[in-house]
Write an enzyme that holds these catalytic residues in place. Structure first.
Site, short mmCIF file in Angstrom:
data_model
loop_
_atom_site.label_atom_id
_atom_site.label_comp_id
_atom_site.label_asym_id
_atom_site.label_seq_id
_atom_site.Cartn_x
_atom_site.Cartn_y
_atom_site.Cartn_z
N HIS A 72 1.01 -1.14 -0.04
CA HIS A 72 -0.09 0.65 0.07
C HIS A 72 1.29 1.03 -0.15
O HIS A 72 1.73 1.29 0.65
CB HIS A 72 -1.34 0.08 1.33
CG HIS A 72 -2.29 -0.80 1.42
ND1 HIS A 72 -3.21 -0.35 1.37
CD2 HIS A 72 -2.46 -1.73 -0.01
CE1 HIS A 72 -4.25 -1.53 1.15
NE2 HIS A 72 -3.53 -2.26 0.88
N PRO A 292 -3.86 1.18 18.54
CA PRO A 292 -3.88 0.65 17.17
C PRO A 292 -3.53 1.62 16.25
O PRO A 292 -3.41 1.22 15.81
CB PRO A 292 -4.40 -0.59 17.55
CG PRO A 292 -5.74 -0.65 18.51
CD PRO A 292 -4.77 0.52 19.80
P1 RFL Z 1 1.95 -11.74 21.65
O1 RFL Z 1 1.47 -11.24 20.43
O2 RFL Z 1 0.92 -10.79 22.68
O3 RFL Z 1 3.03 -13.09 22.47
C1 RFL Z 1 3.36 -13.35 23.57
C2 RFL Z 1 3.17 -14.08 23.42
O4 RFL Z 1 3.35 -14.88 24.81
C3 RFL Z 1 2.91 -16.21 25.56
N1 RFL Z 1 2.97 -15.72 27.08
C4 RFL Z 1 3.82 -17.06 27.48
N2 RFL Z 1 4.30 -18.23 27.07
C5 RFL Z 1 5.09 -18.72 28.66
N3 RFL Z 1 4.80 -18.50 29.62
C6 RFL Z 1 3.66 -17.64 29.65
N4 RFL Z 1 3.72 -17.36 31.38
C7 RFL Z 1 2.73 -16.77 29.10
N5 RFL Z 1 2.50 -15.33 28.51
C8 RFL Z 1 1.94 -14.99 27.94
C9 RFL Z 1 1.48 -15.87 24.78
O5 RFL Z 1 0.24 -16.83 24.85
C10 RFL Z 1 1.54 -14.45 23.54
O6 RFL Z 1 1.97 -16.27 22.62
O7 RFL Z 1 3.45 -10.26 22.24
P2 RFL Z 1 4.49 -10.14 20.71
O8 RFL Z 1 4.90 -11.17 20.45
O9 RFL Z 1 5.55 -8.63 21.69
O10 RFL Z 1 3.83 -8.96 19.98
C11 RFL Z 1 2.77 -8.01 19.82
C12 RFL Z 1 1.75 -7.77 18.50
O11 RFL Z 1 0.80 -9.07 18.93
C13 RFL Z 1 0.93 -6.95 19.08
O12 RFL Z 1 1.65 -5.15 19.68
C14 RFL Z 1 0.02 -6.23 17.81
O13 RFL Z 1 -0.74 -7.46 18.12
C15 RFL Z 1 -0.54 -4.84 18.18
N6 RFL Z 1 -1.35 -4.49 17.14
C16 RFL Z 1 -0.79 -4.33 15.68
N7 RFL Z 1 0.82 -4.13 15.75
C17 RFL Z 1 0.72 -3.43 14.40
O14 RFL Z 1 1.82 -3.21 14.54
N8 RFL Z 1 -0.23 -3.56 13.59
C18 RFL Z 1 -1.08 -3.29 13.99
O15 RFL Z 1 -2.18 -3.27 12.57
C19 RFL Z 1 -1.69 -3.73 14.64
N9 RFL Z 1 -3.80 -3.95 15.06
C20 RFL Z 1 -2.81 -4.94 17.40
C21 RFL Z 1 -3.83 -4.59 16.17
C22 RFL Z 1 -3.35 -5.47 18.77
C23 RFL Z 1 -4.33 -5.67 18.76
N10 RFL Z 1 -4.72 -6.28 19.68
C24 RFL Z 1 -6.44 -7.01 19.96
C25 RFL Z 1 -4.45 -6.25 20.66
C26 RFL Z 1 -5.05 -4.37 16.26
C27 RFL Z 1 -5.37 -5.34 17.55
C28 RFL Z 1 -7.19 -5.11 17.94
C1 PHB Z 2 -5.51 -4.13 10.97
O1 PHB Z 2 -6.11 -4.60 9.62
O2 PHB Z 2 -6.39 -4.93 12.31
C2 PHB Z 2 -5.31 -2.74 11.57
C3 PHB Z 2 -4.88 -2.73 10.52
C4 PHB Z 2 -4.51 -0.43 10.74
C5 PHB Z 2 -4.59 -0.31 12.44
C6 PHB Z 2 -5.13 -0.84 13.33
C7 PHB Z 2 -5.51 -2.51 12.74
O3 PHB Z 2 -3.69 0.72 12.24
#
Ligand code: RFL
Ligand code: PHB
Length: 388
Positions: A72, A292
């Protein structure tokens, strides 16, 4: 068991770190509390900065992303049902890649299998020990049996609720936090995206975002009050509300259909300092959370992985300076992404106590952005990702 790096958490940061270390001959073990199916079922991020794209290629897991992801070159911002475009490519020479976190994680799990180092899933009671000594170790239980891993370093990649950050003594740890008075209700639907690029919409009824995963899979979000329950939102209520908040021509073109996933996520800004204590390194959501709105969470986790992988590689080559400055290098970038995510959130959401003044500030900021190349360039360079 003995390894060089014990990685707690098999989310995207733990998996990418393991894969990059494997490519330079550094041994690691990844411990994950959940099942693989659970981790792969979580719908999260959708946008990769170019630095993240290149890191995945470097790790040898870029093939499916390059074949199936969508490049994009801009986004749309909207105010009062009228949109305008920010052209990333023209303003910065860079683009982003729309490719879901679920797919990134799947490729990384498969790469661990291919390396003969599968992630140990379903572990319980993971606890790091002696992190301030030269001989740290991690204990856990699997299927009722106790295990111990001795290692050189521990990487805390265990997300916001994991045990790693808690292992840093309270007198050392500093935490900075802002909790926002609303959440995001997200749905995934097997419908074509309403637009060729993402639409971020400011509206008096609240923020809305139109995103996507592929030509036939759309991801949409609505700002909702914190108390809302996901069960109370029918699909038709969601679509109706989305139509009200997005540009008029997009509302007319919107194709609706049943949701295949629906959830509400709270919004928070959070940073823990320092990101290193003794032989423990915090990575990704374990150390920081962004709202986010700037699409930064996963990308920030990957920039931490870049710094830690670089530091560990040089350490095993005999130079520990990059490893010793991990926390400072990572935090310098973390705070800039925190600032961007906070400013996008503030510009685009309706705040319950904001009043008329806050609305006028948002209107004039969006009007300024629409007219000023300088303002658009600042947004674009942050959105596509600041250099590592
Ligand atoms: P994670 O993904 O939370 O993974 C951590 C892992 O550790 C495990 N864990 C354990 N394992 C062993 N022993 C324990 N005691 C443990 N406790 C926990 C967990 O089960 C898990 O598997 O962290 P990590 O790897 O640092 O990754 C971070 C990302 O997942 C997060 O920052 C993003 O998803 C945030 N996010 C977005 N980021 C972007 O760059 N672009 C986006 O568009 C974006 N959209 C989003 C998002 C996060 C969202 N939510 C729901 C939080 C949209 C949403 C809706
Ligand atoms: C998504 O596609 O889940 C998404 C994209 C952009 C954002 C947050 C989430 O800023």
């Amino acid at each position: 068991m003995r390894t060089q790096i014990c990685i707690i958490g098999g989310g995207p940061s733990g998996l990418l770190l393991a894969q990059l270390l494997h490519r330079v001959g550094i041994a690691s073990v990844v411990l994950e509390r959940r099942s693989r199916a659970h981790v792969l079922g979580r719908i999260r991020a959708g946008v990769l900065e170019w630095g993240s794209v290149e890191l995945l290629r470097l790790a040898g897991v870029g093939a499916r992303m390059d074949a199936q992801g969508h490049v994009h070159e801009g986004i749309y911002l909207a105010s009062r049902n009228k949109g305008f475009r920010i052209d990333f490519k023209k303003l910065t020479g860079k683009s982003v890649m729309v490719w879901g976190q679920t797919e990134v994680t799947r490729d990384l799990y498969e790469a661990r299998d291919a390396a003969g180092d599968p992630v140990i899933c379903g572990v319980e009671g993971v606890a790091p020990h002696d992190l301030d000594s030269d001989a740290p170790y991690v204990t856990y239980t699997l299927d009722g049996a106790e295990h111990r891993i001795d290692c050189d370093f521990v990487a805390g990649c265990d997300g916001f609720h994991g045990p790693s950050r808690q292992a840093i003594p309270a007198e050392v740890l500093r935490e900075y936090e802002r909790v926002y008075p609303f959440g995001w209700l997200g749905i995934l639907s097997e419908t074509p995206p309403v637009s060729d690029e993402l639409i971020y919409a400011n509206h008096e009824r609240g923020f809305a975002l139109c995103s996507m995963r592929s030509d036939q899979l759309s991801r949409h979000y609505l700002q909702v009050p914190l108390g809302d329950r996901v069960e109370a939102w029918t699909d038709s209520a969601f679509w109706e509300e989305l139509r009200r908040r997005i540009p008029t021509e997009s509302a007319e073109a919107l194709v609706t259909g049943p949701s295949v996933e629906k959830s509400i996520a709270p919004l928070r800004s959070f940073v823990a300092e320092p990101m290193r204590w003794g032989r423990l390194f915090l990575v990704g959501d374990a150390a920081h959370i962004v709202p986010p709105t700037g699409a930064k969470g996963l990308n920030l986790a990957f920039s931490d992985v870049h710094y830690l992988h670089d530091g560990l590689t040089r350490h095993y080559q005999g130079d520990s300076r990059a490893l010793d400055s991990y926390s400072e290098r990572a935090l310098a970038r973390v705070w800039k992404s925190e600032r961007f995510s906070w400013s996008m959130t503030t510009m685009l959401h309706r705040f319950p106590d904001g009043g008329g003044f806050a609305q006028k500030m948002q209107d004039s900021e969006l009007a300024y952005l629409e007219q000023s190349t300088a303002a658009q360039t600042a947004l674009a360079e942050n959105y596509v990702g600041l250099p590592f």
